[in-house]
Design a protein around this motif. Structure first.
Motif, PDB file in Angstrom:
ATOM      1  N   LYS A 128       3.666   1.253   2.605  1.00 18.77           N
ATOM      2  CA  LYS A 128       4.125  -0.207   3.230  1.00 18.77           C
ATOM      3  C   LYS A 128       3.698  -0.759   2.935  1.00 18.77           C
ATOM      4  CE  LYS A 128       0.513   3.051   6.096  1.00 18.77           C
ATOM      5  NZ  LYS A 128      -0.796   2.884   6.219  1.00 18.77           N
ATOM      6  N   VAL A 129       4.281  -1.780   3.622  1.00 19.60           N
ATOM      7  CA  VAL A 129       4.828  -3.144   3.179  1.00 19.60           C
ATOM      8  C   VAL A 129       4.131  -4.405   4.111  1.00 19.60           C
ATOM      9  CG1 VAL A 129       5.787  -5.699   2.159  1.00 19.60           C
ATOM     10  CG2 VAL A 129       7.059  -2.934   1.864  1.00 19.60           C
ATOM     11  N   LEU A 130       3.063  -4.710   3.876  1.00 21.69           N
ATOM     12  CA  LEU A 130       2.127  -5.833   4.101  1.00 21.69           C
ATOM     13  C   LEU A 130       2.435  -7.238   4.376  1.00 21.69           C
ATOM     14  CD1 LEU A 130      -1.185  -3.647   4.967  1.00 21.69           C
ATOM     15  CD2 LEU A 130       0.950  -3.269   6.432  1.00 21.69           C
ATOM     16  N   GLU A 169       0.852  -1.111  -0.328  1.00 23.94           N
ATOM     17  CA  GLU A 169      -0.212  -0.220  -0.035  1.00 23.94           C
ATOM     18  C   GLU A 169       0.675   1.210   0.602  1.00 23.94           C
ATOM     19  OE1 GLU A 169      -2.598   0.281   3.468  1.00 23.94           O
ATOM     20  OE2 GLU A 169      -3.114  -1.526   3.165  1.00 23.94           O
ATOM     21  N   ARG A 215       3.126  -4.728   9.559  1.00 21.80           N
ATOM     22  CA  ARG A 215       3.574  -3.599   8.408  1.00 21.80           C
ATOM     23  C   ARG A 215       5.021  -4.591   8.713  1.00 21.80           C
ATOM     24  NH1 ARG A 215       3.303   2.684   7.885  1.00 21.80           N
ATOM     25  NH2 ARG A 215       5.370   2.348   6.958  1.00 21.80           N
ATOM     26  N   ASP A 248       8.000  -3.130   6.596  1.00 22.86           N
ATOM     27  CA  ASP A 248       8.509  -1.857   5.460  1.00 22.86           C
ATOM     28  C   ASP A 248      10.503  -1.540   6.590  1.00 22.86           C
ATOM     29  OD1 ASP A 248       5.423  -0.993   6.030  1.00 22.86           O
ATOM     30  OD2 ASP A 248       7.169   0.698   6.192  1.00 22.86           O
TER      31      ASP A 248
END
Ligand code: DC
Length: 219
Positions: A74-76, A71, A81, A83
């Motif tokens: 953001k890396v989920l 997103e 999260r 990142d």
């Protein structure tokens, strides 16, 4: 922008892909997809679970079981999260081992194609123009001198508070280039119809503007 476009940006580590891709996304108001972050998130998950980076079977299984969402920046990973963690040295040093596993690539590529299907995206990686979107509207291949790439990577790590040794960073990049370009499954290679841009002495703004100009002229 009316039409649905895919801008593919490939190249080796430190060539400026992600900085440039983010700028393009912002300037054109389209979505940025960092495909390297997906391989990194998987490598990070394996690391937290104490799975060896060499254990291809377990890593392939893990790739099937986890959910990775992007997103913006953001890396989920399974909703959490990550990142802040996926660019640490242990991941830099080992992510290529995870990215070379064919089953892992198949899963990631499926997600990436899905993400670029319905909306305009700028996607950076190693195989976007050759494999993920061979019919991408625009393809670029960024390159830069190894010393400049190592300088950029060192700076990035220093800013995150890591102690770095230039020679080590350079060796790690060379090793990663080698692994990424010689692997069997969709290796890092310039697509025959991609435009190569040497970013060594250019600012990210300059490179992004060059790309945007080309995209706009052809629209
Ligand atoms: O761009 P990066 O440094 O975040 O990429 C991390 C690793 O993932 C790198 O070793 C190459 C691999 N990768 C890949 O094989 N294919 C992609 N599309 C993106 C990254």
């Amino acid at each position: 922008m009316n039409t649905h476009i895919v801008i593919a940006i490939d190249g080796p580590a430190g060539s400026g892909k992600s900085t440039v891709a983010k700028l393009i996304a912002k300037k054109l108001g389209i979505v940025y997809i960092d495909t390297g972050a997906m391989y990194r998130a998987l490598a990070y998950k394996a690391y937290t679970m104490d799975i060896s980076f060499e254990d291809e079977k377990s890593i392939a299984k893990l790739a099937e079981a986890i959910e990775i969402e992007l997103e913006g920046e953001k890396v989920l990973l399974d909703g959490i999260r990550v990142d802040g963690h996926i660019r640490m040295p242990v991941i830099n040093e080992n992510v290529s081992k995870v990215a070379k596993i064919r089953q892992v690539r198949d899963i990631m590529v499926m997600h990436q194609r899905e993400m670029g299907k319905k909306r305009s995206v700028v996607m950076d990686g190693r195989d976007i123009g050759t494999h993920v979107f061979p019919n991408a509207s625009y393809k670029f291949f960024l390159v830069a001198d190894i010393d400049e790439r190592a300088r950029r990577r060192s700076l990035e790590l220093i800013q995150k508070g890591y102690e770095v040794e230039f020679g080590e960073i350079k060796a790690e990049l060379e090793n990663r280039d080698m692994q990424d370009s010689t692997r069997e499954a969709s290796p890092l290679i310039k697509a025959s119809d991609a435009l190569e841009i040497d970013t060594t002495s250019k600012t990210p703004e300059e490179v992004a503007d060059t790309i945007i100009r080309l995209v706009r002229t052809e629209e």
